[in-house]
Motif scaffolding. Structure first.
Motif, PDB file in Angstrom:
ATOM      1  N   ASN A  25       0.840  -1.195   0.000  1.00  0.00           N
ATOM      2  CA  ASN A  25       0.000   0.000   0.000  1.00  0.00           C
ATOM      3  C   ASN A  25       0.874   1.243   0.000  1.00  0.00           C
ATOM      4  O   ASN A  25       1.911   1.277   0.656  1.00  0.00           O
ATOM      5  N   PHE A  28       4.502   0.983  -5.212  1.00  0.00           N
ATOM      6  CA  PHE A  28       4.407  -0.102  -6.182  1.00  0.00           C
ATOM      7  C   PHE A  28       5.542  -1.104  -6.008  1.00  0.00           C
ATOM      8  O   PHE A  28       6.609  -0.768  -5.511  1.00  0.00           O
ATOM      9  N   ILE A  29       5.300  -2.329  -6.449  1.00  0.00           N
ATOM     10  CA  ILE A  29       6.334  -3.359  -6.373  1.00  0.00           C
ATOM     11  C   ILE A  29       6.859  -3.732  -7.746  1.00  0.00           C
ATOM     12  O   ILE A  29       7.805  -4.492  -7.845  1.00  0.00           O
ATOM     13  N   SER A  30       6.274  -3.194  -8.812  1.00  0.00           N
ATOM     14  CA  SER A  30       6.618  -3.636 -10.161  1.00  0.00           C
ATOM     15  C   SER A  30       8.090  -3.417 -10.496  1.00  0.00           C
ATOM     16  O   SER A  30       8.677  -4.191 -11.247  1.00  0.00           O
ATOM     17  N   TRP A  53      12.692  -7.904  -9.854  1.00  0.00           N
ATOM     18  CA  TRP A  53      11.601  -7.047 -10.331  1.00  0.00           C
ATOM     19  C   TRP A  53      11.010  -7.567 -11.630  1.00  0.00           C
ATOM     20  O   TRP A  53       9.798  -7.443 -11.866  1.00  0.00           O
ATOM     21  N   LYS A  72       5.160 -12.766  -7.687  1.00  0.00           N
ATOM     22  CA  LYS A  72       4.603 -11.437  -7.460  1.00  0.00           C
ATOM     23  C   LYS A  72       3.692 -11.081  -8.617  1.00  0.00           C
ATOM     24  O   LYS A  72       3.946 -11.476  -9.769  1.00  0.00           O
ATOM     25  N   ASP A  74       2.317  -7.924 -10.367  1.00  0.00           N
ATOM     26  CA  ASP A  74       2.506  -6.478 -10.453  1.00  0.00           C
ATOM     27  C   ASP A  74       1.181  -5.735 -10.648  1.00  0.00           C
ATOM     28  O   ASP A  74       1.039  -4.587 -10.221  1.00  0.00           O
ATOM     29  N   HIS A  75       0.237  -6.373 -11.290  1.00  0.00           N
ATOM     30  CA  HIS A  75      -1.063  -5.717 -11.508  1.00  0.00           C
ATOM     31  C   HIS A  75      -1.824  -5.571 -10.196  1.00  0.00           C
ATOM     32  O   HIS A  75      -2.473  -4.548  -9.954  1.00  0.00           O
ATOM     33  N   ARG A  76      -1.756  -6.584  -9.372  1.00  0.00           N
ATOM     34  CA  ARG A  76      -2.426  -6.523  -8.077  1.00  0.00           C
ATOM     35  C   ARG A  76      -1.548  -5.928  -6.991  1.00  0.00           C
ATOM     36  O   ARG A  76      -2.001  -5.722  -5.870  1.00  0.00           O
ATOM     37  N   ASN A  77      -0.288  -5.660  -7.348  1.00  0.00           N
ATOM     38  CA  ASN A  77       0.651  -5.076  -6.377  1.00  0.00           C
ATOM     39  C   ASN A  77       0.813  -5.957  -5.146  1.00  0.00           C
ATOM     40  O   ASN A  77       0.832  -5.459  -4.003  1.00  0.00           O
ATOM     41  N   THR A  78       0.911  -7.257  -5.394  1.00  0.00           N
ATOM     42  CA  THR A  78       1.055  -8.204  -4.302  1.00  0.00           C
ATOM     43  C   THR A  78       2.180  -9.199  -4.592  1.00  0.00           C
ATOM     44  O   THR A  78       2.548  -9.426  -5.744  1.00  0.00           O
ATOM     45  N   ARG A  98      10.611  -5.416   0.500  1.00  0.00           N
ATOM     46  CA  ARG A  98      10.816  -4.853  -0.838  1.00  0.00           C
ATOM     47  C   ARG A  98      12.187  -4.226  -0.923  1.00  0.00           C
ATOM     48  O   ARG A  98      12.622  -3.514   0.015  1.00  0.00           O
TER      49      ARG A  98
END
Length: 122
Positions: A25, A28-30, A53, A72, A74-78, A98
Motif C-alpha cells: 500500500n 508499487f512493487i513492479s 523485479w 509477485k 505487479d497488476h495486483r501489487n502483491t 521490498r
C-alpha cells in the motif's frame, strides 16, 4: 511511504500447505524485488526466498527449495509465498520485504511488513 501487509499465516499440520500474501500500500512493487524472510522462535531472521523485479530471477534457501514458490503480481501489487510439504521446522514469523535487487540479506531491503505467524504441528 510503502506499507507491506502480510496475510495467510496460521496453524497447519506437517505435510500441509499455506499460501502467504503480501499487499503493498502506498507504493508499487513492479520495479522492485520482493522477498520473504522468517524468524523462528528465539532465532535471528533468515532468508527464505526472493524474486527480481522482472520475475526472471528467483533465489531460495536450501531448506525450502522444491517446497516453496515465490511469486509477485505487479497488476495486483502483491507478492506471495506458496508453501507446500510444510515441516515443524518451518514454524516462524514470516516477513515480506521490498528492495532494489533479490538479495538474500536483510540489509538488501528497505521496506518490511509486520509479519505473519506460521505454526506447523508435527
Amino acid at each position: 511511504q510503502v506499507q507491506l501487509v502480510e496475510s495467510g499465516g496460521g496453524l497447519v499440520q506437517a505435510g500441509g500447505s499455506l499460501r502467504l500474501s503480501c499487499a503493498a500500500n502506498g507504493g508499487f512493487i513492479s520495479a522492485y524485488a520482493m522477498a520473504w524472510f522468517r524468524q523462528p522462535p528465539g532465532e535471528e531472521r533468515e532468508f527464505v526466498a526472493a524474486i527480481s523485479w522482472s520475475h526472471d530471477t528467483t533465489h531460495y534457501a536450501d531448506s525450502v527449495k522444491g517446497r516453496f514458490v515465490i511469486s509477485k503480481d505487479d497488476h495486483r501489487n502483491t507478492a506471495a509465498l506458496q508453501m507446500n510439504s510444510l515441516k515443524a521446522e518451518d514454524t516462524a514469523v514470516y516477513y515480506c520485504a521490498r528492495g532494489p535487487t533479490p538479495s538474500t540479506s536483510t540489509r538488501g531491503y528497505d521496506y518490511w511488513g509486520q509479519g505473519t505467524q506460521v505454526t506447523v504441528s508435527a
